[in-house]
Design an enzyme around this catalytic site. Structure first.
Site, PDB file in Angstrom:
ATOM      1  N   TYR A  81      -1.620  -0.471  10.406  1.00  0.00           N
ATOM      2  CA  TYR A  81      -1.742  -0.844   8.987  1.00  0.00           C
ATOM      3  C   TYR A  81      -0.477  -0.433   8.232  1.00  0.00           C
ATOM      4  CZ  TYR A  81      -3.715  -1.159   4.235  1.00  0.00           C
ATOM      5  OH  TYR A  81      -3.953  -1.462   2.911  1.00  0.00           O
ATOM      6  N   SER A 102       0.864  -1.194   0.000  1.00  0.00           N
ATOM      7  CA  SER A 102       0.000   0.000   0.000  1.00  0.00           C
ATOM      8  C   SER A 102       0.888   1.227   0.000  1.00  0.00           C
ATOM      9  CB  SER A 102      -0.871   0.022   1.253  1.00  0.00           C
ATOM     10  OG  SER A 102      -1.456   1.302   1.420  1.00  0.00           O
TER      11      SER A 102
HETATM   12  P1  NDP Z   1     -11.091  -6.512  -0.069  1.00  0.00           P
HETATM   13  O1  NDP Z   1     -11.393  -6.531   1.393  1.00  0.00           O
HETATM   14  O2  NDP Z   1     -12.079  -5.897  -0.989  1.00  0.00           O
HETATM   15  O3  NDP Z   1     -10.761  -8.018  -0.560  1.00  0.00           O
HETATM   16  C1  NDP Z   1      -9.832  -8.747   0.174  1.00  0.00           C
HETATM   17  C2  NDP Z   1      -9.559 -10.064  -0.519  1.00  0.00           C
HETATM   18  O4  NDP Z   1      -8.625 -10.784   0.276  1.00  0.00           O
HETATM   19  C3  NDP Z   1     -10.801 -10.921  -0.646  1.00  0.00           C
HETATM   20  O5  NDP Z   1     -10.759 -11.666  -1.828  1.00  0.00           O
HETATM   21  C4  NDP Z   1     -10.698 -11.823   0.568  1.00  0.00           C
HETATM   22  O6  NDP Z   1     -11.302 -13.073   0.369  1.00  0.00           O
HETATM   23  C5  NDP Z   1      -9.205 -12.027   0.671  1.00  0.00           C
HETATM   24  N1  NDP Z   1      -8.843 -12.390   2.024  1.00  0.00           N
HETATM   25  C6  NDP Z   1      -9.013 -11.639   3.144  1.00  0.00           C
HETATM   26  N2  NDP Z   1      -8.603 -12.329   4.214  1.00  0.00           N
HETATM   27  C7  NDP Z   1      -8.172 -13.540   3.751  1.00  0.00           C
HETATM   28  C8  NDP Z   1      -7.625 -14.677   4.373  1.00  0.00           C
HETATM   29  N3  NDP Z   1      -7.453 -14.756   5.695  1.00  0.00           N
HETATM   30  N4  NDP Z   1      -7.277 -15.722   3.590  1.00  0.00           N
HETATM   31  C9  NDP Z   1      -7.460 -15.695   2.247  1.00  0.00           C
HETATM   32  N5  NDP Z   1      -7.981 -14.625   1.609  1.00  0.00           N
HETATM   33  C10 NDP Z   1      -8.332 -13.572   2.354  1.00  0.00           C
HETATM   34  O7  NDP Z   1      -9.694  -5.799  -0.194  1.00  0.00           O
HETATM   35  P2  NDP Z   1      -8.971  -5.017  -1.397  1.00  0.00           P
HETATM   36  O8  NDP Z   1      -9.212  -5.715  -2.666  1.00  0.00           O
HETATM   37  O9  NDP Z   1      -9.294  -3.600  -1.264  1.00  0.00           O
HETATM   38  O10 NDP Z   1      -7.455  -5.170  -0.942  1.00  0.00           O
HETATM   39  C11 NDP Z   1      -6.571  -6.131  -1.472  1.00  0.00           C
HETATM   40  C12 NDP Z   1      -5.153  -5.777  -1.029  1.00  0.00           C
HETATM   41  O11 NDP Z   1      -4.854  -4.448  -1.463  1.00  0.00           O
HETATM   42  C13 NDP Z   1      -4.939  -5.792   0.480  1.00  0.00           C
HETATM   43  O12 NDP Z   1      -3.661  -6.305   0.760  1.00  0.00           O
HETATM   44  C14 NDP Z   1      -5.010  -4.322   0.849  1.00  0.00           C
HETATM   45  O13 NDP Z   1      -4.302  -4.023   2.027  1.00  0.00           O
HETATM   46  C15 NDP Z   1      -4.381  -3.689  -0.375  1.00  0.00           C
HETATM   47  N6  NDP Z   1      -4.730  -2.294  -0.564  1.00  0.00           N
HETATM   48  C16 NDP Z   1      -6.026  -1.896  -0.752  1.00  0.00           C
HETATM   49  C17 NDP Z   1      -6.328  -0.558  -0.924  1.00  0.00           C
HETATM   50  C18 NDP Z   1      -7.724  -0.059  -1.100  1.00  0.00           C
HETATM   51  O14 NDP Z   1      -7.920   1.172  -1.027  1.00  0.00           O
HETATM   52  N7  NDP Z   1      -8.708  -0.902  -1.387  1.00  0.00           N
HETATM   53  C19 NDP Z   1      -5.275   0.455  -0.924  1.00  0.00           C
HETATM   54  C20 NDP Z   1      -3.944  -0.066  -0.731  1.00  0.00           C
HETATM   55  C21 NDP Z   1      -3.706  -1.386  -0.566  1.00  0.00           C
HETATM   56  P3  NDP Z   1     -12.567 -13.597   1.250  1.00  0.00           P
HETATM   57  O15 NDP Z   1     -13.555 -12.497   1.319  1.00  0.00           O
HETATM   58  O16 NDP Z   1     -13.016 -14.791   0.482  1.00  0.00           O
HETATM   59  O17 NDP Z   1     -12.000 -13.973   2.571  1.00  0.00           O
END
Ligand code: NDP
Length: 236
Positions: free
Chosen positions: A145, A131
């Site tokens: 975070y 991030s």
């Molecule tokens: P979302 O919360 O929308 O999606 C998260 C994804 O990760 C889902 O597919 C979820 O699957 C999966 N996930 C969460 N926990 C687990 C777990 N324990 N095991 C396996 N899968 C897991 O997040 P984003 O798409 O927004 O974020 C994705 C990445 O990008 C993260 O690392 C986040 O920190 C980073 N990021 C996001 C930003 C934003 O503004 N959105 C900005 C900067 C970085 P399920 O629901 O099936 O568990």
């Protein structure tokens, strides 16, 4: 690594940025598997629409994570996207929630990267979704975070050197505010976040996926140990 027959694993691919990454690799003709933990319906739909294989596995569970990676065999590309966001006054935050975030955002990418590298093809790619908060934390409540996302930077620099002799690259993609369930473009913090940006809108998950695809592609073989920020100027 051949461009048209790559084996890809995305850790955390059922929704948001991860789902966009799965989609783009699948469209590219790659053989894609992705893990998910809670969103069975979204995972099943993505599997149906893309042909990617959905695997139920909690990335916070180290042994399960390692087993899933081992079961994939020789990967060409590992993307670790799963992440959690815990924000709030550090004096009030639930310490267990902070530790669970550290488990998912820090321990999981490290162990996943190391395990994938054991059998990874020469010239393979390891891509971690960090991030821009690893570089800049311009509001209160984000210390834990930010800690997790700056930890990825040191990890990528070190592992790039550990695996470089085999042509394996290790990179971090650092999105800024991106329109997903975690951070919806119409959410209550949007205006505040846009005020820090030069391009005053949320990044699209497909834009992040495009950067990941480039890092996994033939032109990025000499790009390693580096952070790639896609944030609308949030960190500028
Ligand atoms: P979302 O919360 O929308 O999606 C998260 C994804 O990760 C889902 O597919 C979820 O699957 C999966 N996930 C969460 N926990 C687990 C777990 N324990 N095991 C396996 N899968 C897991 O997040 P984003 O798409 O927004 O974020 C994705 C990445 O990008 C993260 O690392 C986040 O920190 C980073 N990021 C996001 C930003 C934003 O503004 N959105 C900005 C900067 C970085 P399920 O629901 O099936 O568990």
């Amino acid at each position: 690594m051949t461009e048209d027959s790559r084996k890809i694993l995305v850790i955390g691919g059922s929704r948001g940025i991860g789902a966009a990454i799965v989609q783009r690799f699948a469209e590219n003709g790659d053989s894609v598997a992705f893990t998910y933990a809670g969103s069975a319906e979204a995972a099943a739909t993505l599997q149906k629409n893309t042909g990617a294989v959905a695997v139920l596995s909690d990335a916070s569970d180290r042994e399960a994570l390692i087993a899933v990676i081992r079961a994939q065999g020789k990967l060409d590309v590992l993307v670790v996207n799963a992440g959690a966001l815990v924000l709030g006054n550090p004096l009030d935050l639930d310490a267990d929630a902070v530790d669970r975030m550290i488990d998912l955002n820090v321990r999981a990418p490290y162990h996943a990267a190391v395990e994938a590298a054991r059998s990874m093809a020469e010239g393979g790619r390891i891509i971690i979704i960090g991030s821009v908060n690893g570089d800049r934390m311009p509001f209160e409540g984000g210390a834990a975070y930010a800690l997790t996302k700056s930890a990825m930077q040191g990890m990528a620099r070190g592992l790039a050197r550990d695996f470089g002799a085999r042509g394996i690259t290790v990179n971090v993609v650092q999105p800024g505010p991106t329109d997903t369930d975690m951070n919806p473009a119409n959410g209550p913090m949007s205006d505040a976040m846009h005020s820090f940006m030069a391009i005053k809108r949320h990044v699209r998950p497909t834009e992040v996926a495009g950067m990941v695809l480039w890092l996994a592609g033939p032109d990025a073989g000499a790009v390693t140990g580096a952070m790639h920020t896609i944030d609308g100027g949030f960190g500028a």
